[in-house]
Scaffold this motif. Structure first.
Motif, PDB file in Angstrom:
ATOM      1  N   LEU B  48       0.757  -1.065  -0.111  1.00  0.00           N
ATOM      2  CA  LEU B  48       0.099  -0.075  -0.198  1.00  0.00           C
ATOM      3  C   LEU B  48       0.941   1.171  -0.062  1.00  0.00           C
ATOM      4  CD1 LEU B  48      -3.165  -0.791   2.215  1.00  0.00           C
ATOM      5  CD2 LEU B  48      -2.789  -0.791  -0.131  1.00  0.00           C
ATOM      6  N   SER B  51      -0.279   3.529  -2.495  1.00  0.00           N
ATOM      7  CA  SER B  51      -1.622   4.251  -2.392  1.00  0.00           C
ATOM      8  C   SER B  51      -1.445   5.030  -1.255  1.00  0.00           C
ATOM      9  CB  SER B  51      -2.396   3.095  -1.764  1.00  0.00           C
ATOM     10  OG  SER B  51      -2.869   2.350  -2.743  1.00  0.00           O
ATOM     11  N   LEU B  54      -0.223   8.072  -3.011  1.00  0.00           N
ATOM     12  CA  LEU B  54      -1.176   9.063  -3.867  1.00  0.00           C
ATOM     13  C   LEU B  54      -1.910   9.791  -2.785  1.00  0.00           C
ATOM     14  CD1 LEU B  54      -2.824   9.533  -6.333  1.00  0.00           C
ATOM     15  CD2 LEU B  54      -4.043   7.502  -5.938  1.00  0.00           C
ATOM     16  N   ASN B  77      -0.006  -4.753  -5.314  1.00  0.00           N
ATOM     17  CA  ASN B  77      -0.833  -3.455  -5.517  1.00  0.00           C
ATOM     18  C   ASN B  77      -0.656  -3.072  -6.948  1.00  0.00           C
ATOM     19  OD1 ASN B  77      -2.638  -1.505  -4.973  1.00  0.00           O
ATOM     20  ND2 ASN B  77      -1.206  -0.298  -3.563  1.00  0.00           N
ATOM     21  N   GLY B  79      -2.802  -2.857  -9.288  1.00  0.00           N
ATOM     22  CA  GLY B  79      -3.725  -1.923  -9.654  1.00  0.00           C
ATOM     23  C   GLY B  79      -3.549  -0.550  -9.334  1.00  0.00           C
ATOM     24  N   SER B  80      -2.837  -0.324  -8.420  1.00  0.00           N
ATOM     25  CA  SER B  80      -2.274   1.035  -7.969  1.00  0.00           C
ATOM     26  C   SER B  80      -1.939   2.016  -9.019  1.00  0.00           C
ATOM     27  CB  SER B  80      -1.578   1.368  -6.647  1.00  0.00           C
ATOM     28  OG  SER B  80      -0.155   0.813  -7.011  1.00  0.00           O
ATOM     29  N   VAL B  82      -2.570   1.753 -12.178  1.00  0.00           N
ATOM     30  CA  VAL B  82      -3.692   2.140 -12.910  1.00  0.00           C
ATOM     31  C   VAL B  82      -4.374   3.477 -12.466  1.00  0.00           C
ATOM     32  CG1 VAL B  82      -5.911   1.817 -14.216  1.00  0.00           C
ATOM     33  CG2 VAL B  82      -4.044   0.111 -14.139  1.00  0.00           C
ATOM     34  N   THR B  83      -4.633   2.997 -11.007  1.00  0.00           N
ATOM     35  CA  THR B  83      -5.121   4.296 -10.171  1.00  0.00           C
ATOM     36  C   THR B  83      -4.499   5.289 -10.369  1.00  0.00           C
ATOM     37  OG1 THR B  83      -6.059   2.583  -8.842  1.00  0.00           O
ATOM     38  CG2 THR B  83      -6.248   4.775  -7.932  1.00  0.00           C
ATOM     39  N   VAL B  87      -5.623   9.240 -11.790  1.00  0.00           N
ATOM     40  CA  VAL B  87      -5.726  10.382 -11.152  1.00  0.00           C
ATOM     41  C   VAL B  87      -4.323  11.478 -11.530  1.00  0.00           C
ATOM     42  CG1 VAL B  87      -5.339  11.381  -8.654  1.00  0.00           C
ATOM     43  CG2 VAL B  87      -6.601   9.277  -9.162  1.00  0.00           C
TER      44      VAL B  87
END
Lengths: 178, 186
Positions: B48, B51, B54, B77, B79-80, B82-83, B87
């Motif tokens: 994380l 994250s 971010l 993680n 997927g982070s 892409v997130t 953003v």
């Protein structure tokens, strides 16, 4: 750690999504962190996505929300995590570490997938729903059931308390908001 | 191939007011090289770090955030990527130290040790992507990478390091979290 009492078994209630969104805004929340949840999809997430006063961050997996909300809290920015209960269960280690052991104000609004609001969540025929409140209790996480419009009044004070005391809270959405 | 601590010594010359988010081996090396109040090492769950970074970047767009993540953590993680790309925080620089092992968990190999994180970040939509395996070139270009509008992604190809002693009580010290918060809000 005190855990909020919950209600359940309401058979005739209604739940207005606009009222929930108003309560979220009144709580000072600026960021909504979400993976779509079918319970709250049309009544909350869709209008939030159109709302210019809230910033929606769409994430790939629910535990990302816990880290993002933690980072935002260090900036004095309030966030609400909008997920379904399967995502809550998938994120338990992050919630354990960040929300509970680090005492971070992680605020979660959790749709109870396939829940029948005629039942209290603890009495749900659905195993996945039935275990949610006991898990939160064991973790010492305050939780509130949001099943009818009268429950919406719980949201702002609970978020204020979470940020004042730096501790997590979960709102369990028992029916799809209209 | 580089050593992580050598990379971080080079990087530390360019870090002034940034928050530096780091975990496990990266955190141990970084806090030894650059002990500072704006180090953020309470991650709570493996993977994380990106994250948390971010969140810090979103909350303080006027400041820069540097994430020092291990390859095992990023795999937890992915997927982070892409997130973060969606953003698109201009103030986030995301390093991954790729030593191809779960170093803090016994040195076991990660799945597919040759996985190409830089290509993943590029495909996810990061604004700029770099890869370094030579310390001299990294030293020449790191300032440029740090100055780019983000999100910036940097792979550091490194060798596994010697066995570290992981002082988690120090990394997760609540007093350090409180001090970080005060400093980050100033």
């Amino acid at each position: 750690m005190a855990v909020a009492a919950t209600s359940g078994g309401d058979t005739s209630g209604t739940l207005n999504g606009a009222g929930i969104i108003a309560a979220i805004k009144a709580s000072g929340v600026e960021f909504i962190l979400s993976v779509p949840d079918i319970v709250t999809s049309s009544g909350l997430l869709a209008p939030i996505a159109r709302d210019k006063e809230l910033r929606l961050i769409r994430v790939c997996k629910e535990d990302e929300c816990i880290g993002i909300a933690s980072g935002l809290s260090y900036c004095n920015k309030r966030a609400l995590i909008l997920i379904q209960h399967t995502g809550l269960l998938d994120s338990l280690n992050a919630i354990r570490g960040i929300a509970v052991e680090y005492n971070q104000p992680i605020c979660m609004m959790v749709g109870l997938l396939q829940h029948d609001p005629d039942f209290a969540p603890r009495a749900s025929p659905r195993y996945g729903v039935r275990i949610v409140e006991p898990i939160l209790d064991d973790m010492g996480i305050a939780h509130q059931l949001i099943s009818v419009d009268a429950d919406v009044a719980k949201i702002q004070p609970a978020i204020d308390t979470a940020y004042r005391d730096s501790r997590p809270v979960a709102f369990l959405v028992a029916r799809s908001p209209a | 191939m580089m050593k992580r601590d050598e990379c971080f010594r080079v990087l530390s010359r360019h870090i002034i007011s940034e928050a530096v988010v780091a975990t496990y081996s990266s955190a141990m090396d970084w806090v030894e090289i650059a002990p500072r109040v704006l180090n953020y090492t309470s991650i709570g769950a493996m993977g994380l770090d990106s994250s948390h970074g971010l969140g810090l970047a979103l909350g303080r767009p006027d400041k820069r955030v540097v994430v020092l993540q291990g390859d095992g953590s990023l795999l937890m993680n992915l997927g982070s990527l892409v997130t973060i790309a969606e953003v698109a925080p201009k103030n986030l620089v995301h390093f991954v130290a790729q030593n191809r092992t779960y170093e803090a968990n016994g040195g076991h190999p990660i799945p597919n040790p040759q996985v190409d994180f830089a290509s993943m970040a590029r495909a996810a939509g990061y604004a700029a992507v770099y890869e370094f395996s030579d310390l001299g070139i990294f030293a020449q270009q790191v300032a440029h990478a740090l100055e780019q509008d983000g999100p910036v992604f940097v792979t550091l190809h490194i060798v596994p390091s010697k066995l570290l002693i992981y002082d988690y009580s120090s990394l997760y010290d609540p007093k350090k979290r409180a001090a970080f918060k005060t400093a980050w809000q100033s």
